[in-house]
Design an enzyme around this catalytic site. Structure first.
Site, PDB file in Angstrom:
ATOM      1  CB  SER A 172      75.395   2.637 -11.074  1.00 12.10           C
ATOM      2  OG  SER A 172      73.988   2.174 -10.596  1.00 12.10           O
ATOM      3  CE1 TYR A 197      73.578   7.500 -11.837  1.00  9.13           C
ATOM      4  CE2 TYR A 197      72.507   5.471 -11.657  1.00  9.13           C
ATOM      5  CZ  TYR A 197      73.323   6.373 -11.115  1.00  9.13           C
ATOM      6  OH  TYR A 197      74.351   6.181 -10.127  1.00  9.13           O
TER       7      TYR A 197
END
Length: 363
Positions: A172, A197
């Site tokens: 990501s 995350y």
């Protein structure tokens, strides 16, 4: 042997497949059964396991792979992080395809994942399953440990013990965290994540590197930058404001509307993934982004152009965990993969809006 000119005549008791070669000499060649299976698979396509197969990117990738002749084993647990009916609708698009196998399973199921790999023996794995969302990681951190860390080690172990030729996995743009130099390069330091995350995705890159080093497992991490398009997750920014427009509601701007994102269309992301699958870099990480920072206001103007609608919006406060400026330096992917994002913002926005109107009017 002359490749495609050969065909199976019979299977011997010794476990060998007998082939006729239609060459001028008329010679009959014999190869082991496993080699015959690989010959057929190489001709027809690969068997690829796609985790998160009912997800936004996973469902699009499944269609792309099936369309080019691959077999797909799609794994998903259909959790309720967002409306499962959207996931079911995605799955319905490929459910009847002869090359598609639908598996319902959690990545945290260690024995289940081991059994899946042993049964299906995939050539490659694309791991897209994860607990997503920056803000939700603040509310429910344990979900990220369970799926993104424990689940990922189960995928790595499955690949290691079953001869998987390549693991491609979703990282990501969030891993860049507190970095302030734009655009983000894969050569930048990513040791200061701003959410759990992001930390879990950075951990995936480190875990993959370890398995590449220790067990010679080829792994490629793809740092996705704000992916959008038809069938996107409903909490994503583009999806939220398209939905609000359809409902006649005001669109909230978190901050002052000048924060910039690298909005990358789903078709470009698929091109990047498929460019990786058959390659072997040993261990590598790539940015998949356009290289252009687009402000929220610019995205709104694009939508106004393609829809003919004037949007109503309001300014609200900045949210915890958000990063103000994010866009990619895709040079490394350009050079090594021959990949470049080609979709225009207006064309991609048109596609996303057309799907929003069609799907949401039915549901």
């Amino acid at each position: 042997m002359h490749g495609k000119s050969a065909f199976v005549k019979m299977l011997g008791n010794d476990g060998h497949a007998f082939l006729f070669d239609k060459c001028p000499t008329g010679v009959t060649h014999t190869i082991p059964v496993f080699a015959m299976i690989e010959l057929i698979r190489d001709h027809r396509g690969k068997r690829i396991c796609v985790t998160g197969g009912a997800g936004f990117i996973g469902s699009h990738l499944t269609e792309r792979l099936l369309g080019r002749g691959d077999e797909v084993v799609g794994l998903d647990n259909l959790n309720d992080y967002y409306d499962p009916s959207l996931k079911q609708a995605r799955l319905a698009r490929t459910a009847a395809h002869a090359g598609f196998t639908d598996v319902r399973m959690d990545l945290e199921d260690r024995q289940g994942i081991a059994d899946l790999f042993a049964k299906h023996q995939p050539d490659a794995v694309v791991n897209l399953a994860a607990q997503a969302g920056v803000r939700y990681s603040i509310e429910n951190p344990c979900a990220y440990v369970d799926t993104n860390l424990v689940g990922f080690i189960h995928i790595l172990e499955g690949c290691r013990h079953n001869g998987v030729k390549h693991l491609v996995y979703a990282s990501s743009s969030s891993v860049y965290g507190a970095n302030t130099t734009m655009p983000f390069s894969v050569h930048d330091n990513v040791d200061h994540p701003l959410s759990l995350y992001a930390a879990s995705k950075k951990a995936n890159e480190l875990m993959a590197h370890t398995y590449s080093h220790l067990f010679s497992l080829p792994t490629t991490g793809l740092r996705f930058f704000t992916v959008y398009g038809p069938r996107q997750r409903p909490e994503m920014a583009i999806a939220r404001f398209l939905r609000r427009v359809r409902q006649g509601r005001a669109i909230p701007f978190f901050g002052d509307g000048t924060s910039r994102r690298d909005y990358t269309y789903i078709d470009d992301i698929l091109n990047g993934i498929t460019a990786c699958i058959s390659r072997n870099f040993g261990y590598e990480v790539f940015n998949l982004g356009t290289g252009k920072g687009v402000s929220v206001l610019e995205a709104i103007k694009s939508f106004e152009r393609v829809s003919g609608k004037k949007l109503n919006y309001k300014i609200v406060g900045r949210r915890e965990g958000d990063i103000e400026q994010i866009w990619a330096d895709p040079t490394f992917a350009n050079n090594e993969l021959g990949w470049k994002a080609e979709s225009s913002l207006d064309d991609a926005m048109t596609s996303a809006w057309d799907w929003e109107k069609k799907y949401r009017n039915k549901n």
